[in-house]
Design an enzyme around this catalytic site. Sequence first.
Site, PDB file in Angstrom:
ATOM      1  N   LYS A   1     -22.112 -12.949 -18.660  1.00 14.04           N
ATOM      2  CA  LYS A   1     -22.983 -14.054 -18.245  1.00 14.04           C
ATOM      3  C   LYS A   1     -23.609 -13.799 -16.875  1.00 14.04           C
ATOM      4  CE  LYS A   1     -19.773 -17.185 -18.266  1.00 14.04           C
ATOM      5  NZ  LYS A   1     -18.530 -16.539 -18.717  1.00 14.04           N
TER       6      LYS A   1
ATOM      7  N   ARG B   1     -18.749 -26.410 -18.851  1.00 10.35           N
ATOM      8  CA  ARG B   1     -17.610 -25.726 -19.446  1.00 10.35           C
ATOM      9  C   ARG B   1     -16.704 -26.696 -20.188  1.00 10.35           C
ATOM     10  NH1 ARG B   1     -16.963 -20.987 -15.975  1.00 10.35           N
ATOM     11  NH2 ARG B   1     -15.058 -19.840 -16.335  1.00 10.35           N
TER      12      ARG B   1
ATOM     13  N   ARG C   1     -12.322  -4.517 -14.886  1.00 10.43           N
ATOM     14  CA  ARG C   1     -12.881  -5.151 -13.690  1.00 10.43           C
ATOM     15  C   ARG C   1     -11.780  -5.467 -12.685  1.00 10.43           C
ATOM     16  NH1 ARG C   1     -16.015 -10.689 -14.384  1.00 10.43           N
ATOM     17  NH2 ARG C   1     -13.946 -11.559 -14.179  1.00 10.43           N
TER      18      ARG C   1
ATOM     19  N   ARG D   1     -10.414  -9.723  -7.701  1.00 10.46           N
ATOM     20  CA  ARG D   1     -10.350 -11.151  -7.980  1.00 10.46           C
ATOM     21  C   ARG D   1      -8.921 -11.566  -8.241  1.00 10.46           C
ATOM     22  NH1 ARG D   1     -15.110 -13.342 -11.824  1.00 10.46           N
ATOM     23  NH2 ARG D   1     -13.443 -14.726 -12.475  1.00 10.46           N
TER      24      ARG D   1
ATOM     25  N   ARG E   1      -7.464 -17.593 -19.141  1.00  8.35           N
ATOM     26  CA  ARG E   1      -8.909 -17.861 -19.108  1.00  8.35           C
ATOM     27  C   ARG E   1      -9.529 -17.736 -20.501  1.00  8.35           C
ATOM     28  NH1 ARG E   1      -9.975 -13.563 -15.017  1.00  8.35           N
ATOM     29  NH2 ARG E   1     -12.194 -13.801 -15.398  1.00  8.35           N
TER      30      ARG E   1
END
Length: 187
Positions: free
Chosen positions: A13, A88, A127, A133, A144
């Site tokens: 996204k 969301r 990632r 993160r 998630r």
Amino acid sequence: MFVLLLGAPGSGKGTQGKIVAERLGLPKITTGDILRAAVRAETPLGLQAKKYMDDGKLVPDAVILSLIKEELAKPEAKEGAVFDGFPRTAAQAELVDTTLGERGQRLSKVLLLDVPEEELLQRLTARAAQENRSDDTPEAIRTRLQVYQRDTAPLVAHYAQRGIVHRVPGTGTIEEIATEIQRIVGR
Ligand code: ADP
């Protein structure tokens, strides 16, 4: 024009949102980036949000709804925007519908980035090794993905009723996917 990028964590996204927003000359509003900046700056919003984000859970609507309201009210978002990472939940979708509706506007297109679960897991794990993160731990990644299925995926049906959902296969190259989005958006 208001465009929503919908898709699981790791579906691309952010990458595609940036490309399409630049092409359309519209701002991209990304709740995840706003929240991460708030966490770094240790603002009251950031302090509230951090725990949920680290666990891979959604920041409660009680906190997010006012953030979305504020973003939609900004002058640069008057004529259009690309939404990345929100709405969301059903309550967030309702707020967006109502706020735009009061202005005589509506979401024009929902781009659903479709990526198989194994590929999402691979991307998020890769990632995690590059970026730093705090929600890219294996456990938070799992949460998630589950939260997406439970709370966000149902929005597809909500928007499909209006006939504005366009499914975009999210597994080609960045350019291929961008070209497909350009075809759907029309410029
Ligand atoms: P991803 O889609 O990869 O999970 P995001 O940057 O969109 O990444 O979101 C990271 C985290 O920020 C989410 O797990 C959640 O805790 C929080 N967050 C972002 N946007 C929202 C939102 N609209 N509502 C609730 N929480 C959000």
